[in-house]
Design a protein around this motif. Structure first.
Motif, PDB file in Angstrom:
ATOM      1  N   LYS A 275      57.580  37.664  32.435  1.00  0.00           N
ATOM      2  CA  LYS A 275      58.772  37.018  31.871  1.00  0.00           C
ATOM      3  C   LYS A 275      58.742  35.498  32.076  1.00  0.00           C
ATOM      4  O   LYS A 275      59.539  34.770  31.483  1.00  0.00           O
ATOM      5  CB  LYS A 275      60.008  37.619  32.560  1.00  0.00           C
ATOM      6  N   ASP A 276      57.830  35.043  32.902  1.00  0.00           N
ATOM      7  CA  ASP A 276      57.821  33.645  33.350  1.00  0.00           C
ATOM      8  C   ASP A 276      56.569  32.909  32.850  1.00  0.00           C
ATOM      9  O   ASP A 276      56.062  32.010  33.518  1.00  0.00           O
ATOM     10  CB  ASP A 276      57.864  33.624  34.890  1.00  0.00           C
ATOM     11  N   LYS A 277      56.081  33.310  31.665  1.00  0.00           N
ATOM     12  CA  LYS A 277      54.777  32.830  31.192  1.00  0.00           C
ATOM     13  C   LYS A 277      54.731  31.314  30.956  1.00  0.00           C
ATOM     14  O   LYS A 277      53.689  30.687  31.133  1.00  0.00           O
ATOM     15  CB  LYS A 277      54.380  33.591  29.927  1.00  0.00           C
ATOM     16  N   GLU A 278      55.870  30.754  30.611  1.00  0.00           N
ATOM     17  CA  GLU A 278      55.885  29.305  30.357  1.00  0.00           C
ATOM     18  C   GLU A 278      55.574  28.522  31.631  1.00  0.00           C
ATOM     19  O   GLU A 278      54.803  27.569  31.627  1.00  0.00           O
ATOM     20  CB  GLU A 278      57.256  28.904  29.811  1.00  0.00           C
ATOM     21  N   ARG A 279      56.172  28.969  32.750  1.00  0.00           N
ATOM     22  CA  ARG A 279      55.985  28.270  34.029  1.00  0.00           C
ATOM     23  C   ARG A 279      54.535  28.395  34.532  1.00  0.00           C
ATOM     24  O   ARG A 279      53.988  27.459  35.114  1.00  0.00           O
ATOM     25  CB  ARG A 279      56.934  28.849  35.082  1.00  0.00           C
ATOM     26  N   ILE A 280      53.962  29.577  34.354  1.00  0.00           N
ATOM     27  CA  ILE A 280      52.669  29.848  35.005  1.00  0.00           C
ATOM     28  C   ILE A 280      51.457  29.524  34.135  1.00  0.00           C
ATOM     29  O   ILE A 280      50.316  29.695  34.578  1.00  0.00           O
ATOM     30  CB  ILE A 280      52.583  31.331  35.453  1.00  0.00           C
ATOM     31  N   LYS A 281      51.673  29.077  32.916  1.00  0.00           N
ATOM     32  CA  LYS A 281      50.541  28.829  32.008  1.00  0.00           C
ATOM     33  C   LYS A 281      49.488  27.947  32.675  1.00  0.00           C
ATOM     34  O   LYS A 281      49.802  26.869  33.195  1.00  0.00           O
ATOM     35  CB  LYS A 281      51.038  28.175  30.716  1.00  0.00           C
ATOM     36  N   ASN A 282      48.248  28.451  32.685  1.00  0.00           N
ATOM     37  CA  ASN A 282      47.090  27.750  33.271  1.00  0.00           C
ATOM     38  C   ASN A 282      47.198  27.538  34.782  1.00  0.00           C
ATOM     39  O   ASN A 282      46.487  26.697  35.339  1.00  0.00           O
ATOM     40  CB  ASN A 282      46.857  26.400  32.570  1.00  0.00           C
ATOM     41  N   LYS A 283      48.074  28.286  35.428  1.00  0.00           N
ATOM     42  CA  LYS A 283      48.228  28.181  36.891  1.00  0.00           C
ATOM     43  C   LYS A 283      47.506  29.339  37.591  1.00  0.00           C
ATOM     44  O   LYS A 283      47.076  30.300  36.957  1.00  0.00           O
ATOM     45  CB  LYS A 283      49.710  28.213  37.276  1.00  0.00           C
ATOM     46  N   LYS A 284      47.419  29.222  38.921  1.00  0.00           N
ATOM     47  CA  LYS A 284      46.866  30.296  39.757  1.00  0.00           C
ATOM     48  C   LYS A 284      48.035  30.996  40.445  1.00  0.00           C
ATOM     49  O   LYS A 284      48.807  30.348  41.159  1.00  0.00           O
ATOM     50  CB  LYS A 284      45.894  29.734  40.791  1.00  0.00           C
ATOM     51  N   VAL A 285      48.140  32.301  40.211  1.00  0.00           N
ATOM     52  CA  VAL A 285      49.336  33.043  40.609  1.00  0.00           C
ATOM     53  C   VAL A 285      48.953  34.262  41.449  1.00  0.00           C
ATOM     54  O   VAL A 285      48.094  35.059  41.059  1.00  0.00           O
ATOM     55  CB  VAL A 285      50.101  33.525  39.347  1.00  0.00           C
ATOM     56  N   GLY A 286      49.595  34.403  42.601  1.00  0.00           N
ATOM     57  CA  GLY A 286      49.433  35.596  43.420  1.00  0.00           C
ATOM     58  C   GLY A 286      50.596  36.554  43.175  1.00  0.00           C
ATOM     59  O   GLY A 286      51.731  36.113  42.940  1.00  0.00           O
ATOM     60  N   VAL A 287      50.310  37.844  43.200  1.00  0.00           N
ATOM     61  CA  VAL A 287      51.349  38.866  43.076  1.00  0.00           C
ATOM     62  C   VAL A 287      51.165  39.865  44.210  1.00  0.00           C
ATOM     63  O   VAL A 287      50.066  40.409  44.380  1.00  0.00           O
ATOM     64  CB  VAL A 287      51.264  39.618  41.723  1.00  0.00           C
ATOM     65  N   ILE A 288      52.200  40.076  44.988  1.00  0.00           N
ATOM     66  CA  ILE A 288      52.125  41.100  46.026  1.00  0.00           C
ATOM     67  C   ILE A 288      52.466  42.450  45.393  1.00  0.00           C
ATOM     68  O   ILE A 288      53.609  42.688  44.997  1.00  0.00           O
ATOM     69  CB  ILE A 288      53.097  40.825  47.192  1.00  0.00           C
ATOM     70  N   ILE A 289      51.453  43.311  45.270  1.00  0.00           N
ATOM     71  CA  ILE A 289      51.692  44.700  44.840  1.00  0.00           C
ATOM     72  C   ILE A 289      52.181  45.433  46.085  1.00  0.00           C
ATOM     73  O   ILE A 289      51.407  45.750  46.983  1.00  0.00           O
ATOM     74  CB  ILE A 289      50.400  45.337  44.293  1.00  0.00           C
ATOM     75  N   SER A 290      53.468  45.679  46.141  1.00  0.00           N
ATOM     76  CA  SER A 290      54.083  46.074  47.420  1.00  0.00           C
ATOM     77  C   SER A 290      53.765  47.488  47.854  1.00  0.00           C
ATOM     78  O   SER A 290      53.725  47.778  49.052  1.00  0.00           O
ATOM     79  CB  SER A 290      55.604  45.870  47.345  1.00  0.00           C
ATOM     80  N   GLY A 291      53.534  48.419  46.900  1.00  0.00           N
ATOM     81  CA  GLY A 291      53.254  49.781  47.318  1.00  0.00           C
ATOM     82  C   GLY A 291      52.843  50.684  46.172  1.00  0.00           C
ATOM     83  O   GLY A 291      52.986  50.335  44.994  1.00  0.00           O
ATOM     84  N   GLY A 292      52.328  51.861  46.525  1.00  0.00           N
ATOM     85  CA  GLY A 292      51.866  52.814  45.530  1.00  0.00           C
ATOM     86  C   GLY A 292      52.377  54.220  45.759  1.00  0.00           C
ATOM     87  O   GLY A 292      51.765  55.194  45.313  1.00  0.00           O
ATOM     88  N   ASN A 293      53.505  54.339  46.464  1.00  0.00           N
ATOM     89  CA  ASN A 293      54.040  55.668  46.777  1.00  0.00           C
ATOM     90  C   ASN A 293      54.974  56.138  45.666  1.00  0.00           C
ATOM     91  O   ASN A 293      56.179  56.010  45.746  1.00  0.00           O
ATOM     92  CB  ASN A 293      54.765  55.643  48.125  1.00  0.00           C
ATOM     93  N   VAL A 294      54.368  56.669  44.639  1.00  0.00           N
ATOM     94  CA  VAL A 294      55.115  57.077  43.446  1.00  0.00           C
ATOM     95  C   VAL A 294      54.991  58.588  43.275  1.00  0.00           C
ATOM     96  O   VAL A 294      53.971  59.186  43.619  1.00  0.00           O
ATOM     97  CB  VAL A 294      54.590  56.328  42.206  1.00  0.00           C
ATOM     98  N   ASP A 295      56.028  59.186  42.779  1.00  0.00           N
ATOM     99  CA  ASP A 295      56.022  60.623  42.477  1.00  0.00           C
ATOM    100  C   ASP A 295      55.321  60.806  41.134  1.00  0.00           C
ATOM    101  O   ASP A 295      55.900  60.572  40.078  1.00  0.00           O
ATOM    102  CB  ASP A 295      57.466  61.153  42.415  1.00  0.00           C
ATOM    103  N   VAL A 296      54.049  61.227  41.168  1.00  0.00           N
ATOM    104  CA  VAL A 296      53.261  61.289  39.926  1.00  0.00           C
ATOM    105  C   VAL A 296      53.732  62.411  38.989  1.00  0.00           C
ATOM    106  O   VAL A 296      53.333  62.446  37.822  1.00  0.00           O
ATOM    107  CB  VAL A 296      51.747  61.445  40.211  1.00  0.00           C
ATOM    108  N   SER A 297      54.587  63.294  39.495  1.00  0.00           N
ATOM    109  CA  SER A 297      55.143  64.328  38.619  1.00  0.00           C
ATOM    110  C   SER A 297      56.382  63.830  37.889  1.00  0.00           C
ATOM    111  O   SER A 297      56.982  64.528  37.080  1.00  0.00           O
ATOM    112  CB  SER A 297      55.492  65.581  39.425  1.00  0.00           C
ATOM    113  N   ASN A 298      56.784  62.571  38.166  1.00  0.00           N
ATOM    114  CA  ASN A 298      58.011  62.033  37.581  1.00  0.00           C
ATOM    115  C   ASN A 298      57.803  60.579  37.158  1.00  0.00           C
ATOM    116  O   ASN A 298      58.544  59.690  37.532  1.00  0.00           O
ATOM    117  CB  ASN A 298      59.152  62.146  38.610  1.00  0.00           C
ATOM    118  N   LEU A 299      56.757  60.339  36.366  1.00  0.00           N
ATOM    119  CA  LEU A 299      56.456  58.982  35.921  1.00  0.00           C
ATOM    120  C   LEU A 299      57.357  58.576  34.766  1.00  0.00           C
ATOM    121  O   LEU A 299      57.776  59.420  33.963  1.00  0.00           O
ATOM    122  CB  LEU A 299      54.993  58.900  35.470  1.00  0.00           C
ATOM    123  N   PRO A 300      57.650  57.264  34.631  1.00  0.00           N
ATOM    124  CA  PRO A 300      58.564  56.808  33.575  1.00  0.00           C
ATOM    125  C   PRO A 300      57.873  56.568  32.242  1.00  0.00           C
ATOM    126  O   PRO A 300      58.472  56.040  31.324  1.00  0.00           O
ATOM    127  CB  PRO A 300      59.109  55.504  34.154  1.00  0.00           C
TER     128      PRO A 300
END
Length: 311
Positions: free
Chosen positions: A285-310
């Motif tokens: 959603k913030d593509k204008e700000r980050i264009k040509n920048k170096k961006v880190g994203v913390i993927i906080s977790g992977g504990n998802v109920d795979v029988s109930n995916l959206p």
């Protein structure tokens, strides 16, 4: 908390945690028109960054406190983190969980030998039960996000990210209780001269966004978001850090969270939970700000109920 103290926290917990990988995707870089570096805490022990804060919080206790156990309330990831951390350190863990917490997370807590006490699905019911256990068992209460030792522990994910990529312009995290965001801010402030921190938050539970506007801790009327790990609000330990230093909190719609989650699953071939996708949804959603920048994203977790995916 200065740089030396944060480094000591990192050194203390290193034997008990994984140093998680940082992944990139040329396709996602092209979509974002930026270089995006994903710190994959979904590969952390018990599947989320919260292992870091849980380990540090228990290691910070006295031997007498450890002997009486610890108690927390959590909808899932901190419940698992404290259970596993306590098991590894020989400490009993009492976990107050709302009855509507994902079954996959309840099952994991049991696997890690946490003692589950179920309660109604609101924050007040959680607090009442946790308080009762404190009094009855003498256990030390450890808050999932509003605890200094927890905040400092959570910040170590960003320390590692900045050790690997020391020229990031931004780091994006999700915000729920505020522990990860506050810890990431501290790490960015002390381990980088230029990196700013931005948070993503679901529109349906936008208490942190509103708290920045009002200058006081706001709560939510509903918990109607797919990002179950973010259905809580800031605390008096982390809010001052966030208020003083966060660059912005970007609100994202439920469909944007689902699309971001789907992109990560499809393009990076990794399992992430909806709360993790909130941070990447904010990046998209913030593509204008980050264009040509170096961006880190913390993927906080992977504990998802795979029988109930959206999707």
């Amino acid at each position: 908390m200065d740089k030396v103290s944060l480094q000591k926290v990192h050194n203390l917990i290193k034997p008990y945690i994984h140093r998680t990988p940082v992944l990139t995707s040329q396709l996602l870089n092209a979509i974002c028109e930026a270089e995006v570096f994903f710190k994959c805490e979904n590969f952390q022990k018990m599947g989320a960054f919260k292992m870091r804060g849980a380990v540090h919080a228990i290691l910070s206790l006295s031997e007498e406190q450890k002997s009486k156990g610890v108690v927390t309330h959590s909808s899932g990831n901190f419940a698992q983190a404290l259970s596993l951390a306590a098991k590894g350190l020989g400490v009993k863990a009492y976990i107050v969980m709302p009855e509507n917490a994902p079954q996959v997370k309840k099952d994991a807590v049991k696997t890690y030998e946490g003692i589950i006490i179920e309660c109604d699905s609101n924050i007040y019911a959680r607090e009442i039960e946790a308080d009762r256990i404190q009094k009855e068992k003498g256990a030390t209460f450890i808050h999932p996000s509003n605890d200094d030792a927890v905040i400092y522990g959570q910040g170590t994910a960003a320390i590692e990210l900045l050790e690997d990529y020391n020229n990031l312009d931004y780091i994006y995290t999700p915000v729920g209780g505020g522990g990860l965001l506050a810890g990431t801010i501290l790490a960015a402030n002390h381990f980088s001269n230029t990196c700013k921190v931005i948070a993503g938050e679901p529109v349906e539970v936008d208490d942190a966004y509103r708290s920045l506007i009002s200058g006081r801790i706001e709560e939510n009327e509903t918990s109607n978001t797919i990002a179950d790990g973010l259905r809580t609000y800031l605390g008096d330990r982390n809010f001052p850090i966030i208020k003083a230093h966060v660059e912005e909190i970007i609100r994202v719609e439920e469909n944007e969270i689902v699309e971001a989650m789907k992109l990560i699953w499809e393009r990076m071939k990794i399992v992430v939970e909806p709360s993790s996708a909130v941070a990447f949804a904010a990046v998209l959603k913030d593509k204008e700000r980050i264009k040509n920048k170096k961006v880190g994203v913390i993927i906080s977790g992977g504990n998802v109920d795979v029988s109930n995916l959206p999707f």
